[in-house]
Design a protein around this motif. Structure first.
Motif, PDB file in Angstrom:
ATOM      1  N   SER A   1       5.963   3.510  -9.099  1.00 25.87           N
ATOM      2  CA  SER A   1       6.305   2.983  -7.303  1.00 25.87           C
ATOM      3  C   SER A   1       7.551   2.334  -7.975  1.00 25.87           C
ATOM      4  N   PRO A   2       8.091   2.561  -6.074  1.00 25.86           N
ATOM      5  CA  PRO A   2       9.215   1.194  -5.905  1.00 25.86           C
ATOM      6  C   PRO A   2       9.225   0.381  -5.924  1.00 25.86           C
ATOM      7  N   GLY A   3      10.595  -0.017  -6.076  1.00 29.07           N
ATOM      8  CA  GLY A   3       9.715  -1.846  -5.189  1.00 29.07           C
ATOM      9  C   GLY A   3      11.157  -2.380  -5.609  1.00 29.07           C
TER      10      GLY A   3
ATOM     11  N   ARG B   1       8.447  -2.742   5.457  1.00 32.16           N
ATOM     12  CA  ARG B   1       8.674  -3.605   6.845  1.00 32.16           C
ATOM     13  C   ARG B   1       8.821  -4.717   6.073  1.00 32.16           C
ATOM     14  N   TYR B   2       8.511  -5.324   4.873  1.00 31.67           N
ATOM     15  CA  TYR B   2       9.009  -6.736   4.335  1.00 31.67           C
ATOM     16  C   TYR B   2      10.077  -6.622   3.931  1.00 31.67           C
ATOM     17  N   TRP B   3      10.138  -5.767   3.221  1.00 30.25           N
ATOM     18  CA  TRP B   3      12.045  -5.742   3.017  1.00 30.25           C
ATOM     19  C   TRP B   3      12.959  -5.724   4.186  1.00 30.25           C
ATOM     20  N   ASN B   4      12.599  -4.938   5.461  1.00 31.18           N
ATOM     21  CA  ASN B   4      14.260  -5.338   6.282  1.00 31.18           C
ATOM     22  C   ASN B   4      13.179  -6.650   6.798  1.00 31.18           C
TER      23      ASN B   4
ATOM     24  N   ALA C   1       0.655  -1.250  -0.302  1.00 32.32           N
ATOM     25  CA  ALA C   1       0.079  -0.156   0.179  1.00 32.32           C
ATOM     26  C   ALA C   1       0.748   1.270   0.198  1.00 32.32           C
ATOM     27  N   ASP C   2       2.196   1.244   0.420  1.00 31.80           N
ATOM     28  CA  ASP C   2       2.611   2.664   0.437  1.00 31.80           C
ATOM     29  C   ASP C   2       4.489   1.742   1.049  1.00 31.80           C
TER      30      ASP C   2
END
Length: 124
Positions: A116-118, A92-95, A85-86
């Motif tokens: 959107s960054p990914g 949070r998922y990346w970390n 969503a943001d």
């Protein structure tokens, strides 16, 4: 009664299927470890009583982890793509993934995918 999925993703592990399933279930919503099946006898990469397969769900997608041995390695040919969503949710998922033995493959900056960054990761 829940209708069984017509398609289940099978991921091959070298002894870490349960660990991986619990890792994903702990990070993503609508995720769970559904069943752990022990080997009924010795097999080429394990012994009777070892975890052989793990049924788990990642964001509502049924998966099967197979402890098949070292012959097949994970690579970037398979990935979970998660819409966030943001940036906070993405971070949070990346970390959680990269901070827990994941390996960074690449980072895509803003301006890609409609601005959107990914990020991409690889979990062993």
């Amino acid at each position: 009664m829940t209708k069984p999925a017509k398609n289940t993703i099978c991921l091959w592990y070298d002894g870490a299927a349960e660990e991986a399933a619990r890792f994903y279930a702990g990070i993503f919503p609508d995720s769970s470890v559904d069943a752990v099946h022990l080997a009924p006898g010795d097999y080429p990469s394990g012994k009777k009583g070892d975890v052989l397969t793990v049924e788990f769900t990642v964001m509502g997608i049924p998966c099967l982890g197979l402890n098949g041995g070292p012959e097949v390695k994970h690579n970037e040919a398979f990935s979970f793509q998660v819409a966030t969503a943001d940036q906070e949710e993405t971070d949070r998922y990346w970390n959680a993934i990269v901070g827990n033995a994941g390996r960074r493959l690449c980072a895509v900056g803003a301006g890609t995918n409609g601005g959107s960054p990914g990020r991409s990761h690889r979990w062993p």
